[in-house]
Design a protein around this motif. Structure first.
Motif, PDB file in Angstrom:
ATOM      1  N   LYS A   1       0.956  -1.168   0.023  1.00 15.56           N
ATOM      2  CA  LYS A   1      -0.038   0.067   0.053  1.00 15.56           C
ATOM      3  C   LYS A   1       0.773   1.152   0.084  1.00 15.56           C
ATOM      4  CE  LYS A   1      -4.123   2.315   2.300  1.00 15.56           C
ATOM      5  NZ  LYS A   1      -5.012   1.973   3.231  1.00 15.56           N
TER       6      LYS A   1
ATOM      7  N   ARG B   1       2.074   1.665  -3.544  1.00 16.00           N
ATOM      8  CA  ARG B   1       0.997   2.224  -4.194  1.00 16.00           C
ATOM      9  C   ARG B   1       0.864   3.832  -4.159  1.00 16.00           C
ATOM     10  NH1 ARG B   1      -4.445  -0.292  -3.216  1.00 16.00           N
ATOM     11  NH2 ARG B   1      -4.845   1.178  -1.637  1.00 16.00           N
TER      12      ARG B   1
ATOM     13  N   LEU C   1       1.179   6.863  -6.869  1.00 14.02           N
ATOM     14  CA  LEU C   1       0.312   7.573  -7.071  1.00 14.02           C
ATOM     15  C   LEU C   1       0.763   9.093  -6.902  1.00 14.02           C
ATOM     16  CD1 LEU C   1      -2.686   5.896  -5.276  1.00 14.02           C
ATOM     17  CD2 LEU C   1      -2.493   6.539  -7.618  1.00 14.02           C
TER      18      LEU C   1
ATOM     19  N   ARG D   1      -8.607   0.881 -12.121  1.00 10.94           N
ATOM     20  CA  ARG D   1      -8.207   0.796 -10.580  1.00 10.94           C
ATOM     21  C   ARG D   1      -7.284   1.977 -10.280  1.00 10.94           C
ATOM     22  NH1 ARG D   1      -7.874  -4.948 -10.802  1.00 10.94           N
ATOM     23  NH2 ARG D   1      -5.855  -5.017 -11.297  1.00 10.94           N
TER      24      ARG D   1
ATOM     25  N   HIS E   1      -9.616   4.954  -9.826  1.00 16.40           N
ATOM     26  CA  HIS E   1     -10.035   5.046  -8.499  1.00 16.40           C
ATOM     27  C   HIS E   1      -9.238   5.179  -7.258  1.00 16.40           C
ATOM     28  CE1 HIS E   1     -12.880   3.157  -4.992  1.00 16.40           C
ATOM     29  NE2 HIS E   1     -11.632   2.515  -4.884  1.00 16.40           N
ATOM     30  N   TYR E   2      -8.140   4.557  -7.171  1.00 16.69           N
ATOM     31  CA  TYR E   2      -7.322   4.935  -6.277  1.00 16.69           C
ATOM     32  C   TYR E   2      -6.743   6.435  -6.074  1.00 16.69           C
ATOM     33  CZ  TYR E   2      -6.761  -0.129  -5.027  1.00 16.69           C
ATOM     34  OH  TYR E   2      -6.976  -1.328  -4.808  1.00 16.69           O
ATOM     35  N   TYR E   3      -6.692   6.967  -7.383  1.00 18.51           N
ATOM     36  CA  TYR E   3      -6.050   8.389  -7.590  1.00 18.51           C
ATOM     37  C   TYR E   3      -7.122   9.323  -7.105  1.00 18.51           C
ATOM     38  CZ  TYR E   3      -3.891  12.590  -9.699  1.00 18.51           C
ATOM     39  OH  TYR E   3      -3.472  13.752  -9.965  1.00 18.51           O
TER      40      TYR E   3
ATOM     41  N   LYS F   1      -7.072   9.298  -3.099  1.00 21.41           N
ATOM     42  CA  LYS F   1      -5.943   9.921  -2.507  1.00 21.41           C
ATOM     43  C   LYS F   1      -6.176  11.463  -2.783  1.00 21.41           C
ATOM     44  CE  LYS F   1      -1.036   9.897  -2.208  1.00 21.41           C
ATOM     45  NZ  LYS F   1      -0.958   9.316  -0.540  1.00 21.41           N
TER      46      LYS F   1
END
Length: 327
Positions: A268, A271, A275, A305, A308-310, A313
């Motif tokens: 994590k 990642r 990002l 994905r 989505h994560y971007y 954050k």
């Protein structure tokens, strides 16, 4: 040009047109709506903006009583200091009367409603979210586990408030100097660094107790080696097994160390750093690039994905960040 007003050398725009004002102020802060109050029939907007690094000092006056409703700021923190008049600021149903001596702090994930008196004007510090949160992460020694949120009311008559005012006044004076090109960029970055640190010294935010407590344990060498490897090889695909080999500990031990000292798993953390690297490229680029190429460059092969994560954050889509860099 009124030389008695703050930042008068940095005129951004003036207008008496509602649509023009809405467009320009939205570009400076965030999407919002406003309307005239008290049967006001005229608008006389003045905005001065002095940029430094990814942040800015902004003076704004509408010249009339107005009601303002904003969306979430997303990419910045706002510290709003009334220069004249007063305003009611409501953030998450908490109302604060701000006037000279009482400021408001708006965090990126917060929307707000404001009602300005007809003589109200604000001297606002807009600090880049990533810069503030990165500064806090470095102080803590690990990634943030939840968004940084400040209390909305900021008393400028306290010791912390006076220190903040002194720091902002110093920044203002430096920005008003004719800077030589060779020193301008590092000085402007230093100003941003200083104001981020001063903001984090405010007593009322959700990470203050952790800053006060300090770190009662020394981060193990395995975590330090893993972080160094991640930062030096951020473009590569990085696996837990690779990190275990680099650090000389088994994967389960590395997971345990990261969980205890960083507050998240090694992958994590990887990642999050990737990002952050993509975000930095998208917001600072002067080249003709696209989101897909940048995402793949940093190892995000599943674009759904990644997006989505971007957004989780940074509070916005990757394309939104890239579009802002072109304004």
């Amino acid at each position: 040009m009124n030389s008695n007003l703050p930042l008068h050398q940095f005129s951004r725009f003036s207008s008496k047109n509602v649509d023009e004002t809405l467009k320009n102020v939205s570009n400076i802060f965030c999407p919002h709506q406003f309307e005239l109050l008290e049967n006001a029939s005229s608008l006389s907007v003045l905005v001065n903006e002095a940029k430094f690094a990814q942040s800015a000092l902004v003076y704004i006056s509408y010249g009339a009583a107005v009601s303002i409703q904003t969306e979430q700021l997303g990419s910045c923190f706002l510290i709003q200091v009334p220069w004249n008049g007063q305003a009611e600021v409501a953030i998450e149903n908490v109302k604060t009367q701000i006037k000279p001596g009482i400021a408001s702090v708006v965090s990126p994930d917060q929307a707000m409603n404001m009602r300005w008196s007809n003589d109200c004007s604000f001297f606002t510090v807009r600090l880049d979210r990533q810069k503030v949160e990165s500064t806090l992460s470095k102080l803590l020694g690990h990634e943030l586990q939840e968004p940084l949120i400040f209390d909305s009311k900021f008393d400028l008559t306290t010791a912390e408030g006076k220190s903040w005012v002194n720091a902002v006044n110093f920044a203002k004076r430096q920005l008003e100097l004719p800077l030589a090109p060779i020193v301008a960029a590092p000085l402007l970055q230093q100003i941003e660094d200083t104001l981020c640190l001063m903001l984090l010294q405010l007593p009322h935010h959700n990470y203050r107790h952790k800053l006060n407590a300090g770190r009662d344990n020394v981060t193990p060498r395995s975590v330090k080696r893993a972080r160094d490897y991640i930062h030096d090889n951020i473009h590569l695909d990085i696996s837990l097994e690779q990190l275990a080999t680099v650090t000389g500990v088994v994967p389960s031990t590395l997971n345990k160390h990261f969980s205890h000292f960083i507050g998240q798993s090694p992958m994590k953390y990887v990642r999050g750093q990737k990002l952050a690297a993509v975000h930095e490229v998208l917001r600072c680029t002067e080249e003709d690039i696209n989101v897909t190429d940048v995402a793949i460059k940093y190892g995000f092969n599943h674009l759904g994905r990644f997006a989505h994560y971007y957004k989780l954050k940074f509070g916005e889509r990757p394309s939104d960040t890239l579009n802002k860099s072109k304004l």
